[in-house]
Design a protein around this motif. Structure first.
Motif, mmCIF file in Angstrom:
data_model
loop_
_atom_site.group_PDB
_atom_site.id
_atom_site.type_symbol
_atom_site.label_atom_id
_atom_site.label_comp_id
_atom_site.label_asym_id
_atom_site.label_seq_id
_atom_site.Cartn_x
_atom_site.Cartn_y
_atom_site.Cartn_z
ATOM 1 N N LEU A 35 52.649 37.727 58.547
ATOM 2 C CA LEU A 35 53.744 38.508 57.818
ATOM 3 C C LEU A 35 54.165 39.493 58.760
ATOM 4 N N VAL A 36 53.320 39.762 60.035
ATOM 5 C CA VAL A 36 53.908 40.707 60.616
ATOM 6 C C VAL A 36 55.259 40.869 61.168
ATOM 7 N N GLY A 37 55.612 39.692 61.714
ATOM 8 C CA GLY A 37 57.102 39.550 62.205
ATOM 9 C C GLY A 37 58.142 39.952 61.022
ATOM 10 N N SER A 38 58.010 39.625 59.578
ATOM 11 C CA SER A 38 58.857 39.904 58.731
ATOM 12 C C SER A 38 58.646 41.296 58.395
ATOM 13 N N ILE A 39 57.440 42.179 58.474
ATOM 14 C CA ILE A 39 57.256 43.424 58.345
ATOM 15 C C ILE A 39 58.024 44.101 59.207
ATOM 16 N N GLN A 40 57.873 43.883 60.581
ATOM 17 C CA GLN A 40 58.490 44.508 61.558
ATOM 18 C C GLN A 40 59.838 44.437 61.600
ATOM 19 N N GLU A 41 60.428 43.458 61.091
ATOM 20 C CA GLU A 41 61.877 43.099 60.917
ATOM 21 C C GLU A 41 62.632 44.053 59.566
ATOM 22 N N THR A 42 61.903 44.237 58.784
ATOM 23 C CA THR A 42 62.541 45.097 57.720
ATOM 24 C C THR A 42 62.171 46.455 57.615
ATOM 25 N N ARG A 78 29.087 48.754 37.099
ATOM 26 C CA ARG A 78 30.115 49.454 37.224
ATOM 27 C C ARG A 78 30.773 50.022 38.652
ATOM 28 N N THR A 79 29.917 50.140 39.787
ATOM 29 C CA THR A 79 30.526 50.306 40.862
ATOM 30 C C THR A 79 31.484 49.263 41.364
ATOM 31 N N ALA A 80 31.042 48.003 41.224
ATOM 32 C CA ALA A 80 31.842 47.038 41.438
ATOM 33 C C ALA A 80 33.176 46.858 40.797
ATOM 34 N N ALA A 81 33.046 47.352 39.516
ATOM 35 C CA ALA A 81 34.433 47.334 38.762
ATOM 36 C C ALA A 81 35.200 48.352 39.137
ATOM 37 N N CYS A 82 34.727 49.581 39.690
ATOM 38 C CA CYS A 82 35.434 50.414 40.469
ATOM 39 C C CYS A 82 36.226 50.122 41.644
ATOM 40 N N ALA A 83 35.480 49.144 42.552
ATOM 41 C CA ALA A 83 35.873 48.736 43.733
ATOM 42 C C ALA A 83 36.968 47.626 43.543
ATOM 43 N N MET A 84 36.858 46.992 42.443
ATOM 44 C CA MET A 84 38.117 45.958 42.339
ATOM 45 C C MET A 84 39.172 46.686 41.815
ATOM 46 N N LEU A 85 38.954 47.703 40.871
ATOM 47 C CA LEU A 85 40.160 48.440 40.583
ATOM 48 C C LEU A 85 40.886 49.269 41.813
ATOM 49 N N MET A 86 40.044 49.689 42.884
ATOM 50 C CA MET A 86 40.495 50.299 43.933
ATOM 51 C C MET A 86 41.453 49.293 44.699
ATOM 52 N N LEU A 87 40.768 48.001 44.695
ATOM 53 C CA LEU A 87 41.611 47.107 45.661
ATOM 54 C C LEU A 87 42.878 46.687 44.784
ATOM 55 N N LEU A 88 42.522 46.522 43.547
ATOM 56 C CA LEU A 88 44.108 46.241 42.821
ATOM 57 C C LEU A 88 44.744 47.373 43.097
ATOM 58 N N ALA A 89 44.741 48.800 42.835
ATOM 59 C CA ALA A 89 45.666 49.716 43.191
ATOM 60 C C ALA A 89 46.057 49.713 44.589
ATOM 61 N N GLY A 90 45.222 49.553 45.626
ATOM 62 C CA GLY A 90 45.817 49.376 46.875
ATOM 63 C C GLY A 90 46.717 48.173 47.058
ATOM 64 N N VAL A 91 46.510 46.971 46.531
ATOM 65 C CA VAL A 91 47.434 45.828 46.843
ATOM 66 C C VAL A 91 48.698 46.312 46.218
ATOM 67 N N LEU A 92 48.709 46.872 44.955
ATOM 68 C CA LEU A 92 50.081 47.178 44.294
ATOM 69 C C LEU A 92 50.851 48.447 45.081
ATOM 70 N N LEU A 93 49.945 49.462 45.432
ATOM 71 C CA LEU A 93 50.344 50.465 46.331
ATOM 72 C C LEU A 93 51.182 50.106 47.792
ATOM 73 N N ARG A 94 50.603 49.109 48.416
ATOM 74 C CA ARG A 94 51.048 48.642 49.856
ATOM 75 C C ARG A 94 52.263 48.067 49.885
ATOM 76 N N SER A 95 52.611 47.272 48.398
ATOM 77 C CA SER A 95 53.766 46.392 48.333
ATOM 78 C C SER A 95 54.902 47.500 47.716
ATOM 79 N N ALA A 96 54.603 48.677 47.521
ATOM 80 C CA ALA A 96 55.456 49.701 46.545
ATOM 81 C C ALA A 96 56.883 49.859 47.351
ATOM 82 N N GLY A 97 57.094 49.653 48.597
ATOM 83 C CA GLY A 97 58.300 49.994 49.312
ATOM 84 C C GLY A 97 58.367 50.864 50.493
ATOM 85 N N PRO A 98 58.102 52.193 50.307
ATOM 86 C CA PRO A 98 58.052 53.007 51.604
ATOM 87 C C PRO A 98 56.782 52.650 52.698
ATOM 88 N N THR A 99 57.555 52.917 53.834
ATOM 89 C CA THR A 99 56.444 52.589 54.900
ATOM 90 C C THR A 99 55.121 53.289 54.815
#
Length: 396
Positions: A35-42, A78-99
């Motif tokens: 998706l690098v080409g699309s990311i660069q274009e937008t 519990r640490t694994a649960a926290c790791a997956m919550l961090m992953l979930l938050a990061g995936v959503l934040l990455r697609s939030a909009g701003p660069t």
């Protein structure tokens, strides 16, 4: 004496949670490349900025792996649960909009993945000690398949989901959420009592153990022998006169051969407790592929396939060493942290140094010779790491 069963019916939820952890540790990263080409274009990001986006996770793996140390206080689940919550938050934040969110989200999700990377060998050592080879190979294969799914589904998801590339990247929040829910069950139950620590293992310093450093070096060098071919061999092959599409197919062959080779590891690991011959063989096969590509690039498909064979054997072997060379899951967690934090730092430096050697020499002979030298060191440290003993043993 026969081995106990892999798991009983009552352990099925925990086993599924472990598999779902593995499923989430690669696709959120591998989905970016197509998706690098699309990311660069937008976004209008430069090539350098996009290069940083793709290399940032490896650096984050090295930087954030120590977060897995919280498992000593929270427990592995519990640490694994926290790791997956961090992953979930990061995936959503990455697609939030701003660069800025693109980079911030990448850092957050990579931190979650870094913790998951370290925890997985600890779960294997604690819960499946009699099946370390089988579970490690299964884990490695799930990583490879999910990574391939992230790459292969990126463009189709971009075309069918709203938001284009943002929707395609956000789609990986679904498996992350499923994993977070499964692992979050640990917060609803009292923490299970930990088995008593092995007193010898508890008093053994990994940082002063030659065997631990050999396992760490093997992890880092085999990572270089994967990331350099994936990142640079297409260019090497193109400069040898091949069409770019053909070069890309050869790297696909590299990954497919690697996956098939990984599938053979349970039987190979079960054959004997000593893995020295296997480690040296895997290293020399990679060496043959690298030297062949350097000296006779007309047979590039053969050489790339050999490199893939060696890489497919060495990655699950590197993971298996963490469980096989340690006494209990606590020591496995410490060795996993040591080997993966330093290993991924080496992995991040490998492609950079390979490109620098090309820029300085003006050709591919010098960087390929450097990679070949790395495989020789891989064989040496693999021979030492493959000895049938533990770090707490004499001379460990």
């Amino acid at each position: 004496m026969s081995k106990p069963p892999l798991f009983r019916r009552a352990q099925l939820p925990a086993f599924l949670a472990f598999l779902l952890l593995a499923v989430n540790l690669r696709p959120a990263i591998t989905a970016v490349g197509p998706l690098v080409g699309s990311i660069q274009e937008t976004t209008g990001l430069s090539g350098t900025a996009l290069g940083m986006l793709t290399s940032l996770p490896l650096l984050a793996f090295a930087a954030f792996s120590p977060l897995a140390g919280f498992a000593r206080r929270l427990g592995l689940e519990r640490t694994a649960a926290c790791a997956m919550l961090m992953l979930l938050a990061g995936v959503l934040l990455r697609s939030a909009g701003p660069t800025a969110a693109l980079y911030a989200g990448t850092l957050v999700l990579a931190a979650g993945i870094a913790v998951g990377n370290v925890l997985a060998p600890s779960f294997i050592k604690r819960d499946y000690a009699a099946h370390v080879g089988t579970l490690t190979t299964l884990y490695a294969m799930v990583l490879a398949l999910s990574a391939a799914a992230g790459t292969g589904l990126a463009v189709p998801l971009e075309r069918v989901l709203p938001g284009g590339w943002r929707g395609a990247l956000a789609a990986w929040a679904l498996p992350a959420a499923a994993a977070a829910i499964l692992w979050a069950r640990a917060f609803l139950r009292p923490r299970a009592p930990e088995p008593p620590a092995d007193p010898v293992a508890a008093n053994t310093s990994l940082w002063r153990s030659p065997l631990a450093w050999c396992v760490t070096a093997f992890m880092g060098l085999q990572s270089i022998c994967f990331y350099v071919p994936v990142g640079w061999f297409p260019r090497v092959i193109q400069d040898a006169g091949y069409d770019p599409a053909v070069a890309g197919l050869m790297i696909t062959a590299f990954q497919l051969v690697s996956l098939v080779a990984s599938a053979t590891m349970p039987r190979l690991l079960a054959a004997r407790p000593d893995q020295r011959a296997l480690a040296v063989f895997a290293s020399l096969v990679i060496l043959t592929g690298v030297l062949g590509l350097m000296l006779h690039p007309a047979w590039a498909l053969l050489w790339v396939s050999l490199a893939g064979l060696g890489s497919g054997l060495s990655f699950p072997l590197a993971l298996a060493f963490i469980g096989l060379r340690t006494t209990d899951h606590r020591q496995a967690a410490s060795l996993s942290l040591m080997s993966q934090s330093i290993g991924y730092l080496l992995a991040a430096a490998g492609p950079l140094l390979f490109g620098l050697a090309h820029d300085l020499s003006g050709g591919w002979t010098a960087p390929l010779a450097g990679l070949a030298a790395s495989t020789v060191v891989l064989a040496v440290v693999g021979y030492r790491a493959g000895q049938a003993r533990t770090i707490s043993g004499a001379g460990g």
